[in-house]
Design an enzyme around this catalytic site. Sequence first.
Site, PDB file in Angstrom:
ATOM      1  N   LYS A 213       0.852  -1.205   0.000  1.00  0.00           N
ATOM      2  CA  LYS A 213       0.000   0.000   0.000  1.00  0.00           C
ATOM      3  C   LYS A 213       0.880   1.244   0.000  1.00  0.00           C
ATOM      4  O   LYS A 213       1.798   1.358   0.826  1.00  0.00           O
ATOM      5  CB  LYS A 213      -0.893  -0.013   1.247  1.00  0.00           C
ATOM      6  CG  LYS A 213      -1.754   1.228   1.444  1.00  0.00           C
ATOM      7  CD  LYS A 213      -2.736   1.023   2.595  1.00  0.00           C
ATOM      8  CE  LYS A 213      -3.635   2.223   2.820  1.00  0.00           C
ATOM      9  NZ  LYS A 213      -3.030   3.277   3.628  1.00  0.00           N
ATOM     10  N   HIS A 237      -1.612   7.803   1.179  1.00  0.00           N
ATOM     11  CA  HIS A 237      -1.922   7.743   2.612  1.00  0.00           C
ATOM     12  C   HIS A 237      -2.928   8.825   3.004  1.00  0.00           C
ATOM     13  O   HIS A 237      -2.857   9.406   4.083  1.00  0.00           O
ATOM     14  CB  HIS A 237      -0.629   7.889   3.419  1.00  0.00           C
ATOM     15  CG  HIS A 237      -0.608   7.100   4.705  1.00  0.00           C
ATOM     16  ND1 HIS A 237       0.070   5.926   4.849  1.00  0.00           N
ATOM     17  CD2 HIS A 237      -1.190   7.329   5.922  1.00  0.00           C
ATOM     18  CE1 HIS A 237      -0.085   5.469   6.083  1.00  0.00           C
ATOM     19  NE2 HIS A 237      -0.846   6.303   6.757  1.00  0.00           N
ATOM     20  N   ARG A 292     -11.505   8.215   5.710  1.00  0.00           N
ATOM     21  CA  ARG A 292     -12.201   9.141   6.626  1.00  0.00           C
ATOM     22  C   ARG A 292     -13.715   8.953   6.697  1.00  0.00           C
ATOM     23  O   ARG A 292     -14.279   9.008   7.800  1.00  0.00           O
ATOM     24  CB  ARG A 292     -11.831  10.579   6.281  1.00  0.00           C
ATOM     25  CG  ARG A 292     -10.325  10.866   6.519  1.00  0.00           C
ATOM     26  CD  ARG A 292      -9.939  12.240   6.032  1.00  0.00           C
ATOM     27  NE  ARG A 292      -8.526  12.543   6.184  1.00  0.00           N
ATOM     28  CZ  ARG A 292      -7.589  12.288   5.258  1.00  0.00           C
ATOM     29  NH1 ARG A 292      -7.916  11.696   4.124  1.00  0.00           N
ATOM     30  NH2 ARG A 292      -6.331  12.620   5.478  1.00  0.00           N
TER      31      ARG A 292
HETATM   32  C1  LIG Z   1      -6.819   9.063  11.074  1.00  0.00           C
HETATM   33  C2  LIG Z   1      -6.180   8.199  10.040  1.00  0.00           C
HETATM   34  C3  LIG Z   1      -5.391   7.116  10.440  1.00  0.00           C
HETATM   35  C4  LIG Z   1      -4.779   6.305   9.487  1.00  0.00           C
HETATM   36  N1  LIG Z   1      -4.042   5.219   9.890  1.00  0.00           N
HETATM   37  C5  LIG Z   1      -3.465   4.407   8.943  1.00  0.00           C
HETATM   38  C6  LIG Z   1      -2.746   3.225   9.308  1.00  0.00           C
HETATM   39  O1  LIG Z   1      -2.603   2.875  10.468  1.00  0.00           O
HETATM   40  N2  LIG Z   1      -2.217   2.456   8.320  1.00  0.00           N
HETATM   41  C7  LIG Z   1      -2.366   2.785   6.999  1.00  0.00           C
HETATM   42  O2  LIG Z   1      -1.880   2.065   6.122  1.00  0.00           O
HETATM   43  N3  LIG Z   1      -3.031   3.906   6.629  1.00  0.00           N
HETATM   44  C8  LIG Z   1      -3.595   4.699   7.552  1.00  0.00           C
HETATM   45  N4  LIG Z   1      -4.317   5.804   7.155  1.00  0.00           N
HETATM   46  C9  LIG Z   1      -4.523   6.045   5.701  1.00  0.00           C
HETATM   47  C10 LIG Z   1      -5.751   5.309   5.187  1.00  0.00           C
HETATM   48  O3  LIG Z   1      -5.566   3.909   5.209  1.00  0.00           O
HETATM   49  C11 LIG Z   1      -6.106   5.697   3.733  1.00  0.00           C
HETATM   50  O4  LIG Z   1      -4.976   5.523   2.906  1.00  0.00           O
HETATM   51  C12 LIG Z   1      -6.628   7.119   3.579  1.00  0.00           C
HETATM   52  O5  LIG Z   1      -7.368   7.517   4.705  1.00  0.00           O
HETATM   53  C13 LIG Z   1      -7.496   7.211   2.326  1.00  0.00           C
HETATM   54  O6  LIG Z   1      -7.950   8.493   2.098  1.00  0.00           O
HETATM   55  P1  LIG Z   1      -9.410   9.035   2.535  1.00  0.00           P
HETATM   56  O7  LIG Z   1      -9.378   9.177   4.019  1.00  0.00           O
HETATM   57  O8  LIG Z   1      -9.494  10.340   1.839  1.00  0.00           O
HETATM   58  O9  LIG Z   1     -10.449   8.038   2.072  1.00  0.00           O
HETATM   59  C14 LIG Z   1      -4.948   6.606   8.105  1.00  0.00           C
HETATM   60  C15 LIG Z   1      -5.761   7.680   7.722  1.00  0.00           C
HETATM   61  C16 LIG Z   1      -6.381   8.470   8.660  1.00  0.00           C
HETATM   62  C17 LIG Z   1      -7.263   9.595   8.209  1.00  0.00           C
END
Ligand SMILES: Cc1cc2nc3c(=O)[nH]c(=O)nc-3n(C[C@H](O)[C@H](O)[C@H](O)COP(=O)(O)O)c2cc1C
Length: 338
Positions: A213, A237, A292
């Site tokens: 990823k 991310h 989100r």
């Molecule tokens: C609060 C928060 C925590 C996240 N924690 C992780 C995580 O632990 N591992 C990871 O691979 N991505 C993490 N992400 C990224 C998400 O997996 C994802 O790539 C991203 O939120 C997608 O975009 P969107 O929020 O606009 O849908 C996190 C995102 C947010 C907003």
Amino acid sequence: MSETKKMNIQTVRQTAREKLKGFCRVCPECNGKACVGEVPGMGGMGTGTSFKNNVEALAAYRINLRTLHGVKKPNTQIKLFGQELKTPIFGAPITGNNFNMGGALNEEEWAEAMIQGCLTSGAMGSTGDAPDPAMYKAGLGVVAKAQGLGIPFMKPRELPEVFDYLRLAEEAGVLAVGMDVDAAGLVSIPVSPKTKEDLKTIIDNTSLPFIIKGIMTVEEAEIAVEVGAAAIVVSNHGGRVLDYTPGTAEVLPEIAAAVDGRIPVIVDGGVRTGVDVLKMLALGADAVMIGRPLIIAGYGGGAEGVALAIRRMTNELKQAMVLTGCQTLEDIDMDVFF
Ligand SMILES: Cc1cc2nc3c(=O)[nH]c(=O)nc-3n(C[C@H](O)[C@H](O)[C@H](O)COP(=O)(O)O)c2cc1C
């Protein structure tokens, strides 16, 4: 019970606004503008440009209406990692409930909402990893309890730790495991970029399908295919690791074209509606991940809230498929664009 009956998208959003107070404003449009720089938190890194680019890149695509055809009941089913899913929607890995979302839910409660909400709506959920290993383990425990139906993602930790994390995932009997390689720049935790050889060693040392990823270029997608990744997630991310990257919808078409069906391509970043899902699939993705909006849904309504959000997006996708003349997910291609 009456509370359950009354749950709808408005009540979920209202509850989420209270529970996420100080961390997420639950804006009418989740576009990264109000939460600029709020990392930790729910926002995008620095100027928030990467988060905003995700949303804007998707918004820039126009789709056109086609209604003179026989598509009445489109099929949104997809088989991935040996699993029949009702919808091409995955819950993204999310952790750090205490420092990102304010901690109204603990890691286990959050993972439960995500994993169970995805399962009851025919989707597949993920769990994440953060500096404290207890967070990865909490997610893993929830996936194990769900007969392994979920995908834990680990940070790009140093190799000995990666092997420990892989063993734990294998013991939990999970469907697949992943690594958010784009988190290689975190300073709060021993992580690092991974070479092709590192990735080969990792993949050769696990019986589980391994998902990479955080791929944003054709070159790195080629590496992922070469080392034997089970899938890639095209992702920046959610704009949380590096400022000024392009939106994922900008890089997806060339990456999907290069991968050319050799492994599944999942994409995330700014996907908010079923029409956004249709656009990502038209740009070459096999499936999408949602971040989100599912945090809001899970904080506002637990597993039921997550299921509600996914069903709603899946229904919107079906409606968009009817109105663009696509019977199956494979029928969704560049022809839907204006
Ligand atoms: C609060 C928060 C925590 C996240 N924690 C992780 C995580 O632990 N591992 C990871 O691979 N991505 C993490 N992400 C990224 C998400 O997996 C994802 O790539 C991203 O939120 C997608 O975009 P969107 O929020 O606009 O849908 C996190 C995102 C947010 C907003």
